[in-house]
Design an enzyme around this catalytic site. Structure first.
Site, PDB file in Angstrom:
ATOM      1  N   LYS A  80      -6.002  11.331  24.189  1.00  0.00           N
ATOM      2  CA  LYS A  80      -5.426  10.155  25.228  1.00  0.00           C
ATOM      3  C   LYS A  80      -5.030  11.029  26.350  1.00  0.00           C
ATOM      4  O   LYS A  80      -4.642  12.195  26.511  1.00  0.00           O
ATOM      5  CB  LYS A  80      -3.992   9.813  24.566  1.00  0.00           C
ATOM      6  CG  LYS A  80      -3.158   8.740  25.408  1.00  0.00           C
ATOM      7  CD  LYS A  80      -2.107   8.400  24.787  1.00  0.00           C
ATOM      8  CE  LYS A  80      -1.086   7.432  25.534  1.00  0.00           C
ATOM      9  NZ  LYS A  80       0.206   7.090  24.627  1.00  0.00           N
ATOM     10  N   SER A 155       0.456   2.195  24.147  1.00  0.00           N
ATOM     11  CA  SER A 155      -0.298   2.712  25.214  1.00  0.00           C
ATOM     12  C   SER A 155      -1.613   3.554  25.028  1.00  0.00           C
ATOM     13  O   SER A 155      -2.293   3.773  25.808  1.00  0.00           O
ATOM     14  CB  SER A 155       0.810   3.485  26.152  1.00  0.00           C
ATOM     15  OG  SER A 155       1.285   4.866  25.367  1.00  0.00           O
ATOM     16  N   SER A 179       3.460   3.411  20.640  1.00  0.00           N
ATOM     17  CA  SER A 179       2.075   3.409  21.264  1.00  0.00           C
ATOM     18  C   SER A 179       1.237   3.808  20.538  1.00  0.00           C
ATOM     19  O   SER A 179      -0.239   3.946  20.967  1.00  0.00           O
ATOM     20  CB  SER A 179       2.217   4.300  22.599  1.00  0.00           C
ATOM     21  OG  SER A 179       3.131   3.755  23.697  1.00  0.00           O
TER      22      SER A 179
END
Length: 443
Positions: A80, A155, A179
């Site tokens: 990420k 996210s 997330s």
């Protein structure tokens, strides 16, 4: 060769260990799949070709010499874009951080590299990690594996898409309010939320440091256990012989079923029925402390997030998506005493929760009460965005507020996950139990 792209990280690692899979050829296969994929630039913000091939060549040499560093030595994964990577842009899905290039890797990336994992690159994410939907009009919105019109969850949106579309063996994400688990559920993956402090957040772009956690999105519970060990530098949980007979599960009724949609409810109920058929004891519980904790989300989340990011945001607010900007600015409505009082109140609620669930092996609820929403409507309808974002995060946030570890498992119904909540610091125990649940749901 291309069957490799759909294999679990654990199976790829075993193939490397047997000499049946060459880490260089494996990495080339993933890089080729990434570069030829129509959604490449919606999923990856940066693809680190040179680093990946260099790490794969080193892994291949170790495999030939019989000195592999871990069961996942040579397995390619994505990261990420809030984990620092030396010499490579790390912008956390925000134009505010455009051109930010760290000089060193995040601690968990250092740990993973030391255990032989191959870094494929950085994946897109919700802006500054402050949304559970995965919509990011400012950079890129990755696709959802089950609906090309829908958002993928966030996210850790690109992390989930990279695995679901066969562009990484696993994705490393973060979870502050859901997330890891939301995108895992919406893309039919396993997602592990670790307890706060279990894995280092050093060298990662923070949102709410008291809630921020690191966790993997992957194809199996075994993968999650191996990745937890790699990221933390410890030993993986022993999943062998896990059984459901005699295990006690609590189904949380408080808040978790409010406004739940038909498909997530059906997936959850079918999954729980399967566990009962396998000998697990299922009881429903009410926990008023959950609603009290959810009501504290404003001062706890938005105040900390805005306090951390206020100067950066207000210097260039026009660089932000308006929905994310408004969510940060909501934190201005809470002062220091309100924040401190909210944390004091939450600590008491956590103690009540632990006393209530002490007799159960895990607490069960639907990972998300909704399916992935339509991306275009989220952009055009502000009320829809707010409603869907809050609902998407509602169930997962319970785990963060109560300070728990948690795992989301696919139920077999597309984009519908089963979430298991475990005790703080109880990841290995939870993963062992999750392995038994996974086996039951796959049969």
């Amino acid at each position: 060769m291309f069957d490799w792209l759909g294999m679990s990280a654990a199976d790829l690692g075993r193939g490397i260990g047997r000499g049946a899979i060459d880490p260089v050829a494996l990495t080339q296969a993933f890089l080729g799949a990434i570069d030829s994929h129509d959604a490449r630039d919606r999923i990856y913000s940066v693809v680190t070709h040179e680093r990946a091939l260099a790490e794969a060549e080193a892994a291949a040499e170790r495999a030939r010499a019989g000195v592999r560093l871990s069961p996942l030595d040579g397995v390619p994964v994505s990261w990420k874009d809030l984990f620092d990577s030396a010499g490579v842009a790390t912008e956390a899905g925000s134009r505010l951080l455009k051109g930010r290039v760290p000089g060193a890797d995040a601690r968990v990336l250092q740990n993973a590299t030391a255990q032989g994992l191959v870094c494929l690159g950085k994946t897109h994410m919700s802006e500054l990690a402050f949304s559970g939907l995965g919509l990011n009009p400012m950079t890129a919105t990755p696709p959802c594996i089950n609906d090309p019109r829908a958002v993928p969850g966030g996210s850790s949106s690109g992390a989930a898409a990279s695995v679901a579309f066969g562009l990484a063996a696993a994705g490393i994400g973060s979870d502050t309010g859901g997330s890891v688990r939301i995108p895992a559920a919406w893309n039919d993956l396993v997602g592990l939320k670790t307890s706060a402090g279990r894995l280092s957040c050093a060298g990662s772009v923070a949102l709410c440091p008291r809630f921020d956690t690191v966790g993997p999105l992957c194809r199996s519970v075994e993968d999650a256990a191996l990745l937890l060990a790699v990221l933390g530098g410890g030993q993986a949980a022993d999943l062998r012989g896990a059984r459901l007979t005699g295990r006690r599960f609590a189904v949380l009724r408080t808040a978790a079923f409010d406004d739940i949609r038909e498909a997530p409810l059906a997936g959850f109920e079918a999954a729980v029925a399967r566990l009962g058929e396998r000998g697990a004891e299922i009881e429903e519980i009410e926990a008023p402390e959950v609603e009290a904790a959810l009501a504290l989300s404003g001062p706890l989340y938005t105040a900390e997030a805005y306090g951390l990011w206020r100067e950066t945001i207000e210097a260039d607010p026009e660089l932000m998506y308006d929905q994310i900007l408004e969510r940060f600015r909501a934190g201005a409505g809470f002062d220091g005493p309100a924040y401190v009082a909210a944390w004091q109140r939450l600590e008491g609620l956590r103690a009540r929760w632990q006393a209530r669930v002490a007799g159960y092996d895990a607490v069960l609820l639907a990972t998300s009460p909704i399916l992935p929403p339509d991306a275009a409507r989220l952009v055009s309808d502000q009320d829809y965005y707010v409603t869907e974002n809050l609902l998407a995060l509602r169930n997962t946030r319970i785990g963060n507020l109560m300070g728990l570890c948690a795992v989301s498992l696919p139920t077999g119904l597309p984009s519908c996950g089963l979430m298991m909540l475990g005790a703080p610091g109880g990841e290995e125990r939870l993963l062992r139990l999750a392995a038994a649940v996974e086996a039951a749901l796959r049969d």
